[in-house]
Design a protein around this motif. Structure first.
Motif, PDB file in Angstrom:
ATOM      1  N   ASP A 101       2.185   0.061  -4.525  1.00  0.00           N
ATOM      2  CA  ASP A 101       2.675  -0.039  -5.902  1.00  0.00           C
ATOM      3  C   ASP A 101       1.962  -1.117  -6.709  1.00  0.00           C
ATOM      4  OD1 ASP A 101       4.452   1.987  -5.448  1.00  0.00           O
ATOM      5  OD2 ASP A 101       6.089   0.643  -4.856  1.00  0.00           O
ATOM      6  N   GLU A 102       1.313  -2.056  -6.032  1.00  0.00           N
ATOM      7  CA  GLU A 102       0.615  -3.116  -6.755  1.00  0.00           C
ATOM      8  C   GLU A 102      -0.588  -2.579  -7.524  1.00  0.00           C
ATOM      9  OE1 GLU A 102      -0.412  -6.239  -4.102  1.00  0.00           O
ATOM     10  OE2 GLU A 102       1.666  -6.713  -3.626  1.00  0.00           O
ATOM     11  N   PHE A 103      -1.244  -1.572  -6.955  1.00  0.00           N
ATOM     12  CA  PHE A 103      -2.413  -0.964  -7.594  1.00  0.00           C
ATOM     13  C   PHE A 103      -2.263   0.552  -7.561  1.00  0.00           C
ATOM     14  CE2 PHE A 103      -3.850  -5.077  -6.071  1.00  0.00           C
ATOM     15  CZ  PHE A 103      -4.440  -5.592  -7.207  1.00  0.00           C
ATOM     16  N   PRO A 104      -1.410   1.102  -8.417  1.00  0.00           N
ATOM     17  CA  PRO A 104      -1.179   2.548  -8.399  1.00  0.00           C
ATOM     18  C   PRO A 104      -2.444   3.301  -8.822  1.00  0.00           C
ATOM     19  CG  PRO A 104      -0.114   1.551 -10.297  1.00  0.00           C
ATOM     20  CD  PRO A 104      -0.652   0.435  -9.458  1.00  0.00           C
ATOM     21  N   GLY A 105      -2.685   4.410  -8.152  1.00  0.00           N
ATOM     22  CA  GLY A 105      -3.842   5.229  -8.472  1.00  0.00           C
ATOM     23  C   GLY A 105      -5.072   4.900  -7.652  1.00  0.00           C
ATOM     24  N   TYR A 106      -5.098   3.719  -7.033  1.00  0.00           N
ATOM     25  CA  TYR A 106      -6.234   3.319  -6.203  1.00  0.00           C
ATOM     26  C   TYR A 106      -5.976   3.736  -4.754  1.00  0.00           C
ATOM     27  CZ  TYR A 106      -8.172   0.464  -9.941  1.00  0.00           C
ATOM     28  OH  TYR A 106      -8.731   0.035 -11.108  1.00  0.00           O
ATOM     29  N   SER A 107      -6.980   4.304  -4.117  1.00  0.00           N
ATOM     30  CA  SER A 107      -6.865   4.692  -2.713  1.00  0.00           C
ATOM     31  C   SER A 107      -8.127   4.274  -1.975  1.00  0.00           C
ATOM     32  CB  SER A 107      -6.644   6.201  -2.585  1.00  0.00           C
ATOM     33  OG  SER A 107      -7.720   6.910  -3.156  1.00  0.00           O
ATOM     34  N   TRP A 108      -8.064   4.289  -0.658  1.00  0.00           N
ATOM     35  CA  TRP A 108      -9.204   3.905   0.163  1.00  0.00           C
ATOM     36  C   TRP A 108      -9.436   4.941   1.245  1.00  0.00           C
ATOM     37  CZ3 TRP A 108      -7.717   3.373   5.182  1.00  0.00           C
ATOM     38  CH2 TRP A 108      -6.384   3.040   5.416  1.00  0.00           C
TER      39      TRP A 108
END
Length: 156
Positions: A101-108
């Motif tokens: 939730d801290e960086f929504p939309g970012y994935s690895w």
């Protein structure tokens, strides 16, 4: 158009000039000071061209700001994920996830394989072989991605 009888009168001279001005622009038409249709069309087209250029510039500016935002956040997230991987005892497996939730939309996404070297014999015959880790940070449905390649050894 008759010339005023009393030329020396300033008011009669002004009346003559007004009458001459209006009758010389469009003879036979009751003239009033106004813009012609052509003048209005030219002005509107100039304004339209200026607005198109302005909105195009604004769009490019927004696109560059979005890209700059990604280019600041993605390396930071990749560094944090890499530090997390280095702290583990075993070599990471192929995996993927998100940053919560801290960086929504970012994935690895992590892809792991044994590192191969062509020429350096010392590196090819290590007791604990090096692992090649390809870490990719993605941002939502956009085409922005940041890749980081890391070579390391784990204690397994």
């Amino acid at each position: 158009m008759a010339r005023p009888k009393n030329c020396c009168s300033l008011s009669s001279l002004r009346e003559y000039q007004k009458e001459f001005w209006f009758s010389s622009r469009l003879p036979g038409v009751c003239n009033k000071r106004a813009f012609t249709l052509l003048e209005v069309m030219v002005a509107v087209s100039i304004i339209a061209i200026a607005l198109v250029a302005l909105f195009g510039s604004q769009s490019r500016s927004l696109s560059h700001a979005t890209e700059a935002h990604f280019n600041v956040i993605a390396p930071m997230l990749a560094s944090g994920k890499l530090a997390e991987l280095e702290s583990e005892k075993a070599a990471p497996e192929n995996d993927e996830g998100d940053f919560g939730d801290e960086f929504p939309g970012y994935s690895w996404k992590i892809e792991t394989e044994s590192a191969t070297f062509d020429s350096p014999e010392a590196l090819a015959n290590l007791e604990k072989p090096l692992q090649k880790i390809e870490l990719t940070v993605l941002w939502g449905e956009t085409n922005f991605n940041y890749s980081l390649t890391y070579y390391g050894r784990w204690q397994e």
